[in-house]
Design a protein around this motif. Structure first.
Motif, mmCIF file in Angstrom:
data_model
loop_
_atom_site.group_PDB
_atom_site.id
_atom_site.type_symbol
_atom_site.label_atom_id
_atom_site.label_comp_id
_atom_site.label_asym_id
_atom_site.label_seq_id
_atom_site.Cartn_x
_atom_site.Cartn_y
_atom_site.Cartn_z
ATOM 1 N N GLN A 1 0.824 -1.205 0.000
ATOM 2 C CA GLN A 1 0.000 0.000 0.000
ATOM 3 C C GLN A 1 0.859 1.258 0.000
ATOM 4 O OE1 GLN A 1 -2.454 0.450 3.493
ATOM 5 N NE2 GLN A 1 -3.858 1.862 2.475
ATOM 6 N N LEU A 2 1.906 1.260 0.818
ATOM 7 C CA LEU A 2 2.786 2.416 0.921
ATOM 8 C C LEU A 2 3.485 2.698 -0.407
ATOM 9 C CD1 LEU A 2 4.166 4.406 3.055
ATOM 10 C CD2 LEU A 2 5.998 2.725 3.133
ATOM 11 N N GLN A 3 4.067 1.678 -1.021
ATOM 12 C CA GLN A 3 4.835 1.882 -2.241
ATOM 13 C C GLN A 3 3.950 2.194 -3.440
ATOM 14 O OE1 GLN A 3 8.114 -1.403 -0.936
ATOM 15 N NE2 GLN A 3 8.143 -0.826 -3.085
ATOM 16 N N ALA A 4 2.776 1.583 -3.516
ATOM 17 C CA ALA A 4 1.872 1.869 -4.628
ATOM 18 C C ALA A 4 1.465 3.339 -4.613
ATOM 19 C CB ALA A 4 0.645 0.963 -4.552
ATOM 20 N N GLN A 5 1.209 3.873 -3.431
ATOM 21 C CA GLN A 5 0.831 5.293 -3.342
ATOM 22 C C GLN A 5 2.013 6.193 -3.660
ATOM 23 O OE1 GLN A 5 -2.113 7.057 -1.859
ATOM 24 N NE2 GLN A 5 -3.111 5.525 -0.581
ATOM 25 N N LEU A 6 3.209 5.812 -3.227
ATOM 26 C CA LEU A 6 4.377 6.633 -3.524
ATOM 27 C C LEU A 6 4.697 6.629 -5.019
ATOM 28 C CD1 LEU A 6 6.782 5.871 -0.522
ATOM 29 C CD2 LEU A 6 5.419 7.928 -0.935
ATOM 30 N N GLU A 7 4.441 5.514 -5.705
ATOM 31 C CA GLU A 7 4.641 5.499 -7.150
ATOM 32 C C GLU A 7 3.684 6.469 -7.847
ATOM 33 O OE1 GLU A 7 6.614 1.175 -8.161
ATOM 34 O OE2 GLU A 7 4.432 1.353 -8.309
ATOM 35 N N CYS A 8 2.469 6.576 -7.327
ATOM 36 C CA CYS A 8 1.543 7.568 -7.862
ATOM 37 C C CYS A 8 2.041 8.977 -7.576
ATOM 38 C CB CYS A 8 0.161 7.386 -7.248
ATOM 39 S SG CYS A 8 -0.712 5.897 -7.765
ATOM 40 N N PHE A 9 2.570 9.198 -6.391
ATOM 41 C CA PHE A 9 3.011 10.538 -6.002
ATOM 42 C C PHE A 9 4.205 10.994 -6.837
ATOM 43 C CE2 PHE A 9 5.647 13.352 -3.352
ATOM 44 C CZ PHE A 9 4.729 14.381 -3.139
ATOM 45 N N PHE A 10 5.197 10.122 -7.013
ATOM 46 C CA PHE A 10 6.402 10.506 -7.740
ATOM 47 C C PHE A 10 6.258 10.323 -9.251
ATOM 48 C CE2 PHE A 10 8.354 9.652 -3.530
ATOM 49 C CZ PHE A 10 8.988 10.867 -3.350
ATOM 50 N N GLY A 11 5.337 9.468 -9.691
ATOM 51 C CA GLY A 11 5.278 9.144 -11.109
ATOM 52 C C GLY A 11 6.523 8.413 -11.552
ATOM 53 N N SER A 12 7.088 7.626 -10.651
ATOM 54 C CA SER A 12 8.321 6.890 -10.902
ATOM 55 C C SER A 12 8.266 5.592 -10.118
ATOM 56 C CB SER A 12 9.530 7.727 -10.468
ATOM 57 O OG SER A 12 10.748 7.031 -10.680
ATOM 58 N N LEU A 13 8.961 4.563 -10.601
ATOM 59 C CA LEU A 13 8.994 3.296 -9.885
ATOM 60 C C LEU A 13 9.626 3.468 -8.507
ATOM 61 C CD1 LEU A 13 10.073 0.842 -12.737
ATOM 62 C CD2 LEU A 13 7.765 1.278 -11.873
ATOM 63 N N VAL A 14 9.110 2.726 -7.546
ATOM 64 C CA VAL A 14 9.595 2.786 -6.163
ATOM 65 C C VAL A 14 10.013 1.385 -5.740
ATOM 66 C CG1 VAL A 14 8.948 3.214 -3.760
ATOM 67 C CG2 VAL A 14 8.180 4.789 -5.555
ATOM 68 N N GLY A 15 11.247 1.229 -5.305
ATOM 69 C CA GLY A 15 11.759 -0.060 -4.842
ATOM 70 C C GLY A 15 12.003 -0.048 -3.342
ATOM 71 N N SER A 16 12.284 -1.216 -2.783
ATOM 72 C CA SER A 16 12.549 -1.277 -1.343
ATOM 73 C C SER A 16 13.441 -2.464 -1.009
ATOM 74 C CB SER A 16 11.241 -1.365 -0.544
ATOM 75 O OG SER A 16 10.561 -2.572 -0.819
ATOM 76 N N ASN A 17 14.169 -2.324 0.079
ATOM 77 C CA ASN A 17 14.964 -3.384 0.687
ATOM 78 C C ASN A 17 14.878 -3.227 2.195
ATOM 79 O OD1 ASN A 17 16.503 -4.937 -1.451
ATOM 80 N ND2 ASN A 17 17.125 -2.870 -2.006
ATOM 81 N N VAL A 18 14.949 -4.334 2.905
ATOM 82 C CA VAL A 18 15.046 -4.314 4.364
ATOM 83 C C VAL A 18 16.437 -4.796 4.747
ATOM 84 C CG1 VAL A 18 14.266 -5.431 6.497
ATOM 85 C CG2 VAL A 18 12.584 -4.571 4.856
ATOM 86 N N TYR A 19 17.080 -4.100 5.685
ATOM 87 C CA TYR A 19 18.411 -4.459 6.166
ATOM 88 C C TYR A 19 18.324 -4.767 7.655
ATOM 89 C CZ TYR A 19 20.089 -2.549 1.768
ATOM 90 O OH TYR A 19 20.303 -2.311 0.438
ATOM 91 N N ILE A 20 18.802 -5.955 8.021
ATOM 92 C CA ILE A 20 18.821 -6.384 9.425
ATOM 93 C C ILE A 20 20.276 -6.665 9.786
ATOM 94 C CG2 ILE A 20 17.883 -7.994 11.123
ATOM 95 C CD1 ILE A 20 15.698 -8.674 9.035
ATOM 96 N N THR A 21 20.805 -5.913 10.747
ATOM 97 C CA THR A 21 22.229 -5.989 11.093
ATOM 98 C C THR A 21 22.382 -6.300 12.583
ATOM 99 O OG1 THR A 21 22.733 -4.353 9.387
ATOM 100 C CG2 THR A 21 24.427 -4.748 11.041
ATOM 101 N N PRO A 22 23.219 -7.285 12.930
ATOM 102 C CA PRO A 22 23.424 -7.618 14.350
ATOM 103 C C PRO A 22 24.227 -6.534 15.056
ATOM 104 C CG PRO A 22 24.889 -8.911 12.974
ATOM 105 C CD PRO A 22 23.991 -8.159 12.037
ATOM 106 N N PRO A 23 24.306 -6.576 16.395
ATOM 107 C CA PRO A 23 25.105 -5.586 17.126
ATOM 108 C C PRO A 23 26.581 -5.654 16.735
ATOM 109 C CG PRO A 23 23.650 -6.803 18.612
ATOM 110 C CD PRO A 23 23.596 -7.503 17.290
ATOM 111 N N ALA A 24 27.253 -4.518 16.813
ATOM 112 C CA ALA A 24 28.689 -4.417 16.528
ATOM 113 C C ALA A 24 29.021 -4.944 15.131
ATOM 114 C CB ALA A 24 29.502 -5.163 17.588
ATOM 115 N N ALA A 25 28.217 -4.544 14.135
ATOM 116 C CA ALA A 25 28.429 -5.040 12.773
ATOM 117 C C ALA A 25 28.045 -3.983 11.753
ATOM 118 C CB ALA A 25 27.619 -6.312 12.531
ATOM 119 N N GLN A 26 28.605 -4.153 10.549
ATOM 120 C CA GLN A 26 28.299 -3.280 9.420
ATOM 121 C C GLN A 26 28.196 -4.130 8.169
ATOM 122 O OE1 GLN A 26 30.642 0.301 9.151
ATOM 123 N NE2 GLN A 26 30.333 0.526 6.944
#
Length: 374
Positions: free
Chosen positions: A147-172
């Motif tokens: 729902q969030l990305q579909a609305q943002l694609e309408c707002f920007f008139g451009s494709l919207v992508g996403s990634n989730v990043y999960i990082t443990p403590p003391a890490a990069q």
């Protein structure tokens, strides 16, 4: 005002990575999904859309830190580390659905196994190897993100992508780098330590890793906590790590405006413009000089070409419609279908619908290319 204990360094000269720091002083409203414009306004509250596009968009980062339980709870509902266990049982695969990686000596090291992801192995790499989990296209599994990305694609008139990043403590997970997309960061779980640097290529068109020895001191340094929001333009050099002694950190990256510059648009529009003009303009139909492709000195031909391009520019100013040959087709074919709260049966090929004034043919959602940067 910045919170006590957060270090922020700003340069005096007006560079694109100059950062605004905001502490939301009033109560944050719920996200407003009534329209694409109202959704984006609620995402960047208390900044107005006018202020955002005048002072921040493609110019400098925006950091909004919030003390609002409702917003942090909503962010956490978008994706959590606990969602991974259920997704692994459904069958997800290395490479296609997620990467396991870590930053080693300034480089990104991929730790993927082969085939289907085992949650036990994933947790082992996460805990013992301090590996970051980069989950691609989470909107395929989470309706809130769809729902969030579909609305943002309408707002920007451009494709919207996403990634989730999960990082443990003391890490990069990733080394310092810059991206070719506009980036919006939502901190979902835990805390993440961020550093931003002056761009070497403002509004970059390519992803690139930068050596820490070459990027100098960070222009800004801060900690994101659940409910916090960060925006920075493409080309902004950045890196982030999870502090030691705490919990894992999860953030969502929303990206847009890849290959959406004026240069890209000109490359897209000019072929159709020239093709149409050749029907009416005799000079465009005349043959090029003999042996033009064999010549080294083409000054005379360059002048002739310049004149023809100026005549095309004059012709263009009188047109009411710009015919995009690829960008518009790519947007229509690859954008997300409208979010349907109850009737998912409408998601069948060939059905037509309305979505914020844009006509499209609904298609079954397919996994889309994910950006491998932030």
């Amino acid at each position: 005002m910045p919170k006590k204990g957060l270090k922020t360094t700003e340069r005096d000269d007006p560079v694109p990575c100059k950062q605004a720091r905001l502490q939301a002083a009033c109560t944050l409203p719920s996200l407003n999904f009534e329209s694409p414009a109202s959704l984006f306004s609620s995402l960047i509250f208390p900044i107005s859309c006018e202020e955002f596009f005048q002072h921040y968009w493609e110019k400098k980062p925006l950091l909004i830190q919030r003390d609002d339980h409702n917003m942090s709870a909503f962010y956490q509902a978008l994706f959590q580390v606990t969602d991974l266990k259920a997704l692994c049982s459904q069958g997800i695969y290395y490479g296609r659905d997620l990467n396991v990686c870590r930053c080693v000596n300034g480089k990104k090291k991929i730790l993927n196994k082969e085939g289907k992801v085992s949650y036990g192995q994933l947790k082992k790499d996460f805990d013992q190897k301090k590996a970051t989990i980069q989950f691609h296209q989470p909107q395929r599994f989470k309706d809130q993100l769809w729902q969030l990305q579909a609305q943002l694609e309408c707002f920007f008139g451009s494709l919207v992508g996403s990634n989730v990043y999960i990082t443990p403590p003391a890490a990069q997970g990733l080394p310092p780098h810059y991206d070719d997309v506009e980036v919006f960061i939502f901190q979902l779980e835990g805390q993440k330590h961020w550093r931003l640097y002056r761009p070497t290529v403002p509004l970059a068109r390519e992803y690139n890793v930068e050596s820490e020895s070459c990027i100098g001191n960070p222009t800004h340094e801060f900690m994101l906590k659940p409910g916090d929001f960060l925006y920075f333009p493409r080309g902004t050099i950045h890196q982030a790590d999870t502090p030691a002694g705490g919990l894992h950190a999860t953030h969502l990256t929303i990206s847009t405006y890849q290959n959406s510059s004026w240069g890209d648009f000109i490359l897209d529009v000019i072929p159709g413009l020239v093709f149409d003009a050749m029907k009416d303009v005799l000079e465009l139909r005349r043959g090029v000089p003999r042996q033009l492709l064999m010549q080294v000195d083409t000054e005379e031909s360059s002048q002739r070409l310049g004149g023809l391009l100026r005549s095309l520019a004059d012709r263009l100013e009188g047109k009411k419609e710009l015919q995009s040959s690829f960008m518009k087709k790519d947007f229509i074919m690859n954008r997300l279908p409208p979010f349907l709260i109850s009737d998912h049966s409408l998601l069948v090929p060939g059905r037509e619908s309305r979505n914020d004034g844009l006509r499209l043919s609904l298609i079954e959602e397919q996994p889309r290319d994910s950006h491998d940067g932030t």
